[in-house]
Design a protein around this motif. Structure first.
Motif, short mmCIF file in Angstrom:
data_model
loop_
_atom_site.label_atom_id
_atom_site.label_comp_id
_atom_site.label_asym_id
_atom_site.label_seq_id
_atom_site.Cartn_x
_atom_site.Cartn_y
_atom_site.Cartn_z
N THR A 31 38.11 -26.58 50.37
CA THR A 31 39.50 -26.91 50.09
C THR A 31 40.14 -25.95 49.11
O THR A 31 41.36 -25.90 49.02
CB THR A 31 39.63 -28.34 49.54
N GLY A 32 39.35 -25.24 48.34
CA GLY A 32 39.89 -24.31 47.36
C GLY A 32 40.41 -24.98 46.10
O GLY A 32 41.14 -24.37 45.34
N SER A 33 40.05 -26.24 45.90
CA SER A 33 40.49 -26.94 44.69
C SER A 33 39.38 -27.86 44.21
O SER A 33 38.46 -28.18 44.95
CB SER A 33 41.75 -27.76 44.96
N ARG A 34 39.50 -28.29 42.97
CA ARG A 34 38.49 -29.20 42.41
C ARG A 34 38.54 -30.57 43.06
O ARG A 34 37.56 -31.30 43.03
CB ARG A 34 38.69 -29.33 40.92
N SER A 35 39.67 -30.93 43.63
CA SER A 35 39.78 -32.22 44.31
C SER A 35 38.82 -32.31 45.50
O SER A 35 38.42 -33.39 45.88
CB SER A 35 41.21 -32.43 44.80
N GLY A 36 38.48 -31.17 46.06
CA GLY A 36 37.51 -31.14 47.15
C GLY A 36 36.12 -31.53 46.71
O GLY A 36 35.30 -31.94 47.52
N GLY A 37 35.82 -31.42 45.44
CA GLY A 37 34.54 -31.87 44.91
C GLY A 37 34.59 -33.30 44.42
O GLY A 37 33.57 -33.98 44.35
N PHE A 69 40.30 -34.56 52.62
CA PHE A 69 39.75 -35.32 51.49
C PHE A 69 39.16 -36.65 51.96
O PHE A 69 38.11 -37.07 51.47
CB PHE A 69 40.83 -35.57 50.44
N ALA A 70 39.80 -37.32 52.92
CA ALA A 70 39.25 -38.57 53.45
C ALA A 70 37.94 -38.31 54.18
O ALA A 70 36.99 -39.07 54.05
CB ALA A 70 40.27 -39.23 54.38
N GLY A 71 37.88 -37.22 54.93
CA GLY A 71 36.64 -36.86 55.61
C GLY A 71 35.52 -36.53 54.64
O GLY A 71 34.36 -36.92 54.85
N LEU A 72 35.86 -35.84 53.56
CA LEU A 72 34.86 -35.55 52.54
C LEU A 72 34.38 -36.81 51.84
O LEU A 72 33.20 -36.94 51.51
CB LEU A 72 35.43 -34.57 51.50
N ALA A 73 35.27 -37.78 51.64
CA ALA A 73 34.86 -39.05 51.03
C ALA A 73 33.92 -39.82 51.95
O ALA A 73 32.93 -40.40 51.50
CB ALA A 73 36.09 -39.89 50.70
N GLY A 94 49.50 -31.97 52.21
CA GLY A 94 50.01 -32.37 53.51
C GLY A 94 49.02 -33.28 54.22
O GLY A 94 48.00 -33.71 53.66
N PHE A 95 49.32 -33.56 55.47
CA PHE A 95 48.47 -34.45 56.24
C PHE A 95 47.06 -33.87 56.43
O PHE A 95 46.07 -34.58 56.35
CB PHE A 95 49.10 -34.74 57.60
N GLY A 96 46.99 -32.56 56.64
CA GLY A 96 45.68 -31.93 56.85
C GLY A 96 44.78 -32.02 55.63
O GLY A 96 43.58 -32.28 55.74
N ARG A 97 45.36 -31.81 54.45
CA ARG A 97 44.56 -31.88 53.22
C ARG A 97 44.14 -33.31 52.94
O ARG A 97 43.03 -33.55 52.49
CB ARG A 97 45.35 -31.31 52.05
#
Length: 129
Positions: free
Chosen positions: A60-66, A16-20, A9-12
């Motif tokens: 994030t609870g997922s590998r995409s967060g890394g 991810f954009a903030g983490l980048a 969703g928009f929050g995720r």
């Protein structure tokens, strides 16, 4: 199997954009620190990207967060290594610079691919109780 995978969703996407963006900032700061305080600065820069990538996985609870901070870090560092028209660039030709570039990529890949172990549910995990 609805509910096993988190919805995008928009929050995720914003997370991810903030983490980048944070990954890019860590890459810029690490490139300055690793050359200034050679042995300790290099370790601090590599620990910074490792902490951000693992924190992204945990948050994030997922590998995409890394992966997101790793991509931001890689883009920022690659832009800093690009040659300028004057012929110089930010990184010197030394062991520390190469260790930062390769080490940061390795750390980001390790943090993004290490499986996140889930905690077992239930009241007690001990066998005797």
């Amino acid at each position: 199997m609805k509910g096993l995978t988190p919805q995008l969703g928009f929050g995720r996407i914003a997370a991810f954009a903030g983490l980048a963006v944070l990954g890019a900032l860590v890459g810029i700061a690490g490139s300055l620190v690793q050359g200034g305080w050679f042995p300790g600065g290099l370790l601090l820069a590599l620990l910074g990207i490792a902490a951000l990538c693992y924190g992204g996985v945990t948050a994030t609870g997922s590998r995409s967060g890394g992966v997101a901070p790793g991509i931001g870090w890689l883009i920022a560092v690659l832009m800093l290594t690009a040659s300028r028209p004057e012929g110089d660039f930010l990184f010197g030709a030394g062991l520390g610079s190469y260790a930062f570039l390769l080490g940061g990529m390795i750390v980001a890949v390790i943090c993004a691919t290490v499986p996140k172990l889930s905690q077992p549910g239930g009241p007690s995990v001990r066998l005797g109780k």
